[in-house]
Design an enzyme around this catalytic site. Structure first.
Site, PDB file in Angstrom:
ATOM      1  CD  GLU A 218      45.765  33.787 -45.567  1.00 31.71           C
ATOM      2  OE1 GLU A 218      46.473  33.793 -44.537  1.00 31.71           O
ATOM      3  OE2 GLU A 218      45.625  34.772 -46.299  1.00 31.71           O
ATOM      4  CB  CYS A 252      48.000  29.557 -38.464  1.00 31.34           C
ATOM      5  SG  CYS A 252      46.992  31.043 -38.382  1.00 31.34           S
TER       6      CYS A 252
HETATM    7  P1  NAD Z   1      44.839  20.510 -43.559  1.00 33.20           P
HETATM    8  O1  NAD Z   1      45.708  21.059 -44.612  1.00 33.20           O
HETATM    9  O2  NAD Z   1      45.046  19.122 -43.116  1.00 33.20           O
HETATM   10  O3  NAD Z   1      43.296  20.614 -43.986  1.00 33.20           O
HETATM   11  C1  NAD Z   1      42.708  21.810 -44.490  1.00 33.20           C
HETATM   12  C2  NAD Z   1      41.589  21.453 -45.462  1.00 33.20           C
HETATM   13  O4  NAD Z   1      42.144  20.706 -46.531  1.00 33.20           O
HETATM   14  C3  NAD Z   1      40.464  20.623 -44.854  1.00 33.20           C
HETATM   15  O5  NAD Z   1      39.219  21.163 -45.245  1.00 33.20           O
HETATM   16  C4  NAD Z   1      40.677  19.244 -45.439  1.00 33.20           C
HETATM   17  O6  NAD Z   1      39.471  18.577 -45.713  1.00 33.20           O
HETATM   18  C5  NAD Z   1      41.404  19.506 -46.734  1.00 33.20           C
HETATM   19  N1  NAD Z   1      42.337  18.427 -47.074  1.00 33.20           N
HETATM   20  C6  NAD Z   1      43.060  17.651 -46.225  1.00 33.20           C
HETATM   21  N2  NAD Z   1      43.829  16.762 -46.906  1.00 33.20           N
HETATM   22  C7  NAD Z   1      43.584  16.978 -48.210  1.00 33.20           C
HETATM   23  C8  NAD Z   1      44.068  16.376 -49.432  1.00 33.20           C
HETATM   24  N3  NAD Z   1      44.939  15.378 -49.410  1.00 33.20           N
HETATM   25  N4  NAD Z   1      43.587  16.853 -50.599  1.00 33.20           N
HETATM   26  C9  NAD Z   1      42.714  17.883 -50.638  1.00 33.20           C
HETATM   27  N5  NAD Z   1      42.223  18.467 -49.508  1.00 33.20           N
HETATM   28  C10 NAD Z   1      42.643  18.039 -48.324  1.00 33.20           C
HETATM   29  O7  NAD Z   1      44.953  21.543 -42.317  1.00 33.20           O
HETATM   30  P2  NAD Z   1      44.363  21.405 -40.858  1.00 33.20           P
HETATM   31  O8  NAD Z   1      45.046  20.286 -40.156  1.00 33.20           O
HETATM   32  O9  NAD Z   1      42.878  21.426 -40.895  1.00 33.20           O
HETATM   33  O10 NAD Z   1      44.828  22.806 -40.246  1.00 33.20           O
HETATM   34  C11 NAD Z   1      46.076  22.994 -39.639  1.00 33.20           C
HETATM   35  C12 NAD Z   1      47.054  23.676 -40.566  1.00 33.20           C
HETATM   36  O11 NAD Z   1      46.486  24.855 -41.114  1.00 33.20           O
HETATM   37  C13 NAD Z   1      48.313  24.154 -39.843  1.00 33.20           C
HETATM   38  O12 NAD Z   1      49.431  23.937 -40.654  1.00 33.20           O
HETATM   39  C14 NAD Z   1      48.078  25.640 -39.646  1.00 33.20           C
HETATM   40  O13 NAD Z   1      49.243  26.403 -39.499  1.00 33.20           O
HETATM   41  C15 NAD Z   1      47.350  25.964 -40.905  1.00 33.20           C
HETATM   42  N6  NAD Z   1      46.540  27.163 -40.713  1.00 33.20           N
HETATM   43  C16 NAD Z   1      46.895  28.317 -41.346  1.00 33.20           C
HETATM   44  C17 NAD Z   1      46.146  29.471 -41.115  1.00 33.20           C
HETATM   45  C18 NAD Z   1      46.479  30.779 -41.780  1.00 33.20           C
HETATM   46  O14 NAD Z   1      45.639  31.666 -41.733  1.00 33.20           O
HETATM   47  N7  NAD Z   1      47.633  30.954 -42.372  1.00 33.20           N
HETATM   48  C19 NAD Z   1      45.043  29.433 -40.270  1.00 33.20           C
HETATM   49  C20 NAD Z   1      44.733  28.228 -39.668  1.00 33.20           C
HETATM   50  C21 NAD Z   1      45.470  27.099 -39.898  1.00 33.20           C
END
Ligand code: NAD
Length: 465
Positions: A218, A252
């Site tokens: 997602e 998002c």
């Molecule tokens: P992110 O990708 O930075 O982090 C999400 C998760 O991934 C966290 O739990 C984090 O600990 C982990 N993570 C971060 N870096 C990592 C790495 N290098 N290796 C492995 N795991 C890692 O996202 P965010 O900043 O928390 O959220 C914002 C993003 O999420 C935006 O792009 C938004 O559009 C998207 N989002 C999508 C939806 C959806 O339903 N489609 C919903 C909410 C947010």
């Protein structure tokens, strides 16, 4: 660091193994068991409502109203809906059986996948952690959940709520930095459900591919909002501001940018500025409806997208406080930084268009398929045309964001905005395997299938054409 990683790896290997043993011993969990566990979760969320809402206020400055609407209330509603419908969802679905396979009956059984991993983001840290968990448990799986390190207070409440509610061989919640995800991704899961950025989504999918683990991703993207010449402008303005400012733009499916017909652009902009001024005044800093950007890094990033000479209203920011004023930008070019990445903040660029081909070109020119697209028009013909041409995870006509609140609609992306979908029954399906079951009778055994094949081919050709 090396020792830490080795420790985490060993710890998570054990935890996954404990869940797998529990799953294998007890599968498939009965309807009664699943309902009992979902009811326990509902009781725990209800008992921790204030703690969750308080933590959301500390981490994201979310108002109590928004915290209830989009997080706690959303989750309670999903639990009520799931508990109510689970018996029906679990029932095997009868499908027809072609005449050449008779006598037989065919059914599709939704069966659990096994041990699932859920990785959640910071922006809706409660609902994006618990909503997939509800679906996973409804479908009869066990689960390990990783919360976001960017919202530490919410993570603390969630971790203690979940770990106090469930035995760890059934559900276990982990908070912590990225190395926890890295250690988790080295384990063998039966499904990984990730919500977050496209960049991290790629890492998750690469790791999952090593073990052929299926994923639901997602992700984000740039969601356009198209305002046509015949739109109800007052309604469009109200709903776009609502969708954009919800959670301070950190949604998002927030309208990322507006494409407005040139013939109404000035009227639209005047009304947009008036609406923002009406809701947030000249200084939105102390407005309780406006939250904060999650951290200084993201505030800095968003502030750098604002070109002051293109600002119509807003434009102020305070990096230390995570504050970005509700901002509208105009005269924006596609090459501007603000059009090159998902904004994820309360800044709304507005671009004009003269025909729908231009609208489609803009959307297709940007690197990702949008997660959502919004069409404001009073014409059914225009709505149908744009709906058929735009590839997006979901579409809302004459509204913003609301499509994801309908549990009967699948929620997910397409192309770079994601893989798979969930919510309501779609979540149950997402965490289930659709097992085909053909049950043949023995009272008739047609010899056609079996050798010798002599003289049977002509009959086969008459049947299969
Ligand atoms: P992110 O990708 O930075 O982090 C999400 C998760 O991934 C966290 O739990 C984090 O600990 C982990 N993570 C971060 N870096 C990592 C790495 N290098 N290796 C492995 N795991 C890692 O996202 P965010 O900043 O928390 O959220 C914002 C993003 O999420 C935006 O792009 C938004 O559009 C998207 N989002 C999508 C939806 C959806 O339903 N489609 C919903 C909410 C947010």
């Amino acid at each position: 660091m090396l020792e830490d990683t080795a420790f985490l790896m060993a710890d998570y290997e054990q935890r996954v193994q404990a869940q797998r043993t529990f799953f294998m011993k007890n599968k498939p969990f009965s309807l009664a068991y699943r309902v009992q566990q979902l009811t326990r979760l509902k009781q725990a969320v209800t008992a921790n409502k204030s703690a969750l809402i308080g933590a959301l206020n500390v981490d994201l400055h979310k108002s109590e109203f928004e915290a209830y609407l989009t997080e706690v209330g959303f989750v309670l509603n999903e639990l009520t809906d799931t508990i109510k419908h689970l018996k029906k969802w679990m029932k095997p679905k009868k499908v027809s059986t072609p005449y050449f396979l008779q006598p037989a009956k065919s059914h599709i059984h939704a069966t659990p996948l096994g041990v699932c991993l859920i990785i959640s983001p910071f922006n809706y840290p409660v609902s994006l952690c618990l909503s997939p968990l509800i679906a996973a448990l409804a479908a009869g799986n066990t689960c390990i959940i990783k919360t976001s390190e960017l919202t530490p207070n919410v993570s603390r409440v969630l971790t203690s709520l979940i770990n106090a509610t469930f035995a760890s061989e059934y559900v276990h919640c982990i908070s912590g930095e990225v190395e926890h995800v890295t250690a988790l991704l080295a384990q063998k899961f039966d499904h990984i459900f990730f919500t977050g950025s496209s960049e991290v989504g790629k890492i998750v999918m690469q790791q999952a591919a090593k073990q052929l683990t299926p994923v639901t991703l997602e992700l984000g993207g740039k969601s356009p909002c198209i305002v046509c010449a015949d739109a109800n402008i007052d309604i469009a303005v109200k709903r776009i501001v609502y969708g954009k400012m919800l959670n301070t733009g950190q949604t998002c499916v927030a309208p990322d940018y507006v494409l407005v017909d040139d013939s109404i652009k000035q009227t639209f902009l005047d009304k947009l500025v008036a609406r923002i001024t009406e809701l947030y005044g000249d200084n939105a800093f102390n407005n309780e409806a406006l939250g904060r950007i999650v951290n200084q890094r993201h505030t800095q990033r968003i502030s750098e997208l604002i070109e002051q000479d293109k600002v119509l209203v807003g434009g102020q920011f305070d990096i230390e406080q995570g504050y970005i004023a509700p901002t509208v930008m105009t005269n924006v070019d596609l090459s501007d930084a603000i059009m090159q990445q998902e904004i994820f903040g309360p800044v709304l660029p507005v671009l004009g268009f003269t025909n729908y081909d231009q609208v489609l070109q803009v959307i297709e020119h940007l690197p990702a398929h949008p997660l959502a697209a919004y069409i404001f028009s009073e014409s059914k013909q225009t709505q149908a045309l744009l709906n058929s041409k735009i590839q997006a995870g979901g579409i809302a006509i004459n509204h913003c964001v609301q499509h994801l609140a309908n549990p009967n609609l699948p929620f997910g992306g397409v192309g770079l905005s994601g893989i798979g979908s969930y919510h309501g029954k779609h979540g149950f399906d997402c965490f289930s395997h659709q097992k085909s079951v053909l049950s043949a009778s023995t009272w008739l055994d047609l010899p056609l299938l079996y050798p010798p094949y002599k003289n049977k081919l002509s009959l086969l050709k008459r049947l299969f054409k």
